[in-house]
Write a protein that holds these residues in place. Structure first.
Motif, PDB file in Angstrom:
ATOM      1  N   GLU A 102       0.822  -1.068   0.005  1.00 52.82           N
ATOM      2  CA  GLU A 102      -0.055  -0.112   0.074  1.00 52.82           C
ATOM      3  C   GLU A 102       0.710   1.233  -0.005  1.00 52.82           C
ATOM      4  OE1 GLU A 102      -2.304  -3.113   2.172  1.00 52.82           O
ATOM      5  OE2 GLU A 102      -0.359  -2.320   2.386  1.00 52.82           O
ATOM      6  N   GLN A 103       0.408   2.154  -0.778  1.00 54.55           N
ATOM      7  CA  GLN A 103       1.008   3.316  -0.810  1.00 54.55           C
ATOM      8  C   GLN A 103       0.307   4.359   0.056  1.00 54.55           C
ATOM      9  OE1 GLN A 103       2.226   4.834  -4.820  1.00 54.55           O
ATOM     10  NE2 GLN A 103       2.870   2.943  -5.285  1.00 54.55           N
ATOM     11  N   PHE A 104       1.116   5.334   0.874  1.00 49.41           N
ATOM     12  CA  PHE A 104       0.256   6.094   1.870  1.00 49.41           C
ATOM     13  C   PHE A 104       0.806   7.702   1.525  1.00 49.41           C
ATOM     14  CE2 PHE A 104      -1.442   3.218   4.721  1.00 49.41           C
ATOM     15  CZ  PHE A 104      -0.774   2.169   4.575  1.00 49.41           C
ATOM     16  N   PHE A 105      -0.388   8.248   1.186  1.00 53.09           N
ATOM     17  CA  PHE A 105       0.082   9.654   0.464  1.00 53.09           C
ATOM     18  C   PHE A 105       0.247  11.001   1.439  1.00 53.09           C
ATOM     19  CE2 PHE A 105      -0.727   9.284  -3.902  1.00 53.09           C
ATOM     20  CZ  PHE A 105      -1.064   8.026  -4.001  1.00 53.09           C
TER      21      PHE A 105
ATOM     22  N   PHE B  34      -6.666  -0.990  -5.270  1.00 48.26           N
ATOM     23  CA  PHE B  34      -6.690  -0.142  -4.051  1.00 48.26           C
ATOM     24  C   PHE B  34      -7.810   0.859  -4.320  1.00 48.26           C
ATOM     25  CE2 PHE B  34      -2.125  -1.065  -2.775  1.00 48.26           C
ATOM     26  CZ  PHE B  34      -1.850  -1.894  -3.728  1.00 48.26           C
ATOM     27  N   TYR B  36      -8.950   4.338  -2.368  1.00 50.70           N
ATOM     28  CA  TYR B  36      -8.697   5.568  -1.686  1.00 50.70           C
ATOM     29  C   TYR B  36      -9.811   6.445  -1.435  1.00 50.70           C
ATOM     30  CZ  TYR B  36      -3.618   4.389  -2.002  1.00 50.70           C
ATOM     31  OH  TYR B  36      -2.384   3.946  -1.906  1.00 50.70           O
ATOM     32  N   PHE B  46      -5.659   6.141   2.380  1.00 47.42           N
ATOM     33  CA  PHE B  46      -5.810   4.655   1.952  1.00 47.42           C
ATOM     34  C   PHE B  46      -7.223   4.007   2.584  1.00 47.42           C
ATOM     35  CE2 PHE B  46      -4.686   0.442   1.023  1.00 47.42           C
ATOM     36  CZ  PHE B  46      -5.117  -0.394   2.176  1.00 47.42           C
ATOM     37  N   THR B  49      -7.144  -2.669   0.223  1.00 45.89           N
ATOM     38  CA  THR B  49      -6.428  -3.473  -0.771  1.00 45.89           C
ATOM     39  C   THR B  49      -6.944  -4.619  -0.949  1.00 45.89           C
ATOM     40  OG1 THR B  49      -3.988  -2.407  -0.285  1.00 45.89           O
ATOM     41  CG2 THR B  49      -4.108  -4.229  -1.742  1.00 45.89           C
TER      42      THR B  49
END
Lengths: 114, 109
Positions: A102-105, B34, B36, B46, B49
């Motif tokens: 997962e990418q966290f912004f 994903f 968001y 997030f 997933t």
């Protein structure tokens, strides 16, 4: 735990100037990603850095460049700014060591080019 | 070419009116799908997933599901605070995310 931080929040430049945007990842994350979100457009992938190396690059001209420092923070440099570079620039971080990616912004830097 | 398409572009619901958002993808070698949430002027937050067809995940009033070609974000009995743009993104081996354009969701009280 602190999230991804970005600076500055806002940046105003004129056409032809250079802009430098900064990003600090979540502690323990080694990968940093940069995205551009222009008005009316989706997030477009710019660059991916991991362990100090550029790993992947999106369809952007070479005047978009960056680097990652030994502490995993990152800089995005945009040279010869054009009006269409005005956008929200988002940085994300992730850890490749875990089972998920997962990418966290961060909150983003709003760049305005006049 | 890898592509993610979200529909509808915008959706207005009354508080308590359940609905679903769609995300269809054409990404070879999908590594993850994903979801968001993005509020105006802020970075994406997030949510979920999903890794394989048939997988489901839930968080409060949201449930995400995945098939071989699309994902759905189901919103049950939404509240005004659920108003936001919901983004779907697909990941492949290159570690970059391919984002859809988003669905702008408005929940009226």
């Amino acid at each position: 735990e602190a999230g991804v931080t970005q600076s500055p929040t806002h940046l105003i430049k004129t056409r032809g100037q250079q802009a430098t945007l900064r990003c600090s990842p979540i502690s323990g994350h080694t990968s940093v990603y940069w995205y551009q979100q222009a008005l009316g457009l989706g997030l477009q992938f710019l660059l991916w850095y991991d362990e100090g190396e550029e790993r992947n690059r999106g369809n952007f001209p070479p005047r978009f460049s960056g680097r990652q420092f030994p502490n995993y923070s990152s800089e995005l440099n945009v040279n010869a700014l054009e009006l269409e570079d005005s956008a929200l620039y988002l940085c994300a971080s992730s850890s490749l060591a875990g089972p998920t990616n997962e990418q966290f912004f961060g909150p983003g830097t709003r760049l305005t080019v006049l | 070419e890898d592509q993610v398409t979200q529909s509808p572009e915008a959706l207005r619901l009354q508080e308590g009116e359940s609905s679903s958002l769609n995300c269809s993808y054409t990404v070879s070698g999908l590594r993850g799908l994903f979801w968001y949430r993005q509020d105006p002027g802020k970075g994406p937050e997030f949510l979920f997933t999903l890794y394989s067809a048939g997988e489901e995940k839930e968080k409060e009033r949201l449930k995400a599901t995945l098939t071989k070609k699309e994902s759905f974000l189901h919103i049950t009995a939404p509240k005004p605070e659920d108003s936001a743009t919901y983004l779907c993104a697909a990941s492949q081996g290159a570690q970059k995310l391919v984002f859809g354009q988003g669905t702008r969701l408005t929940i009226n009280p």
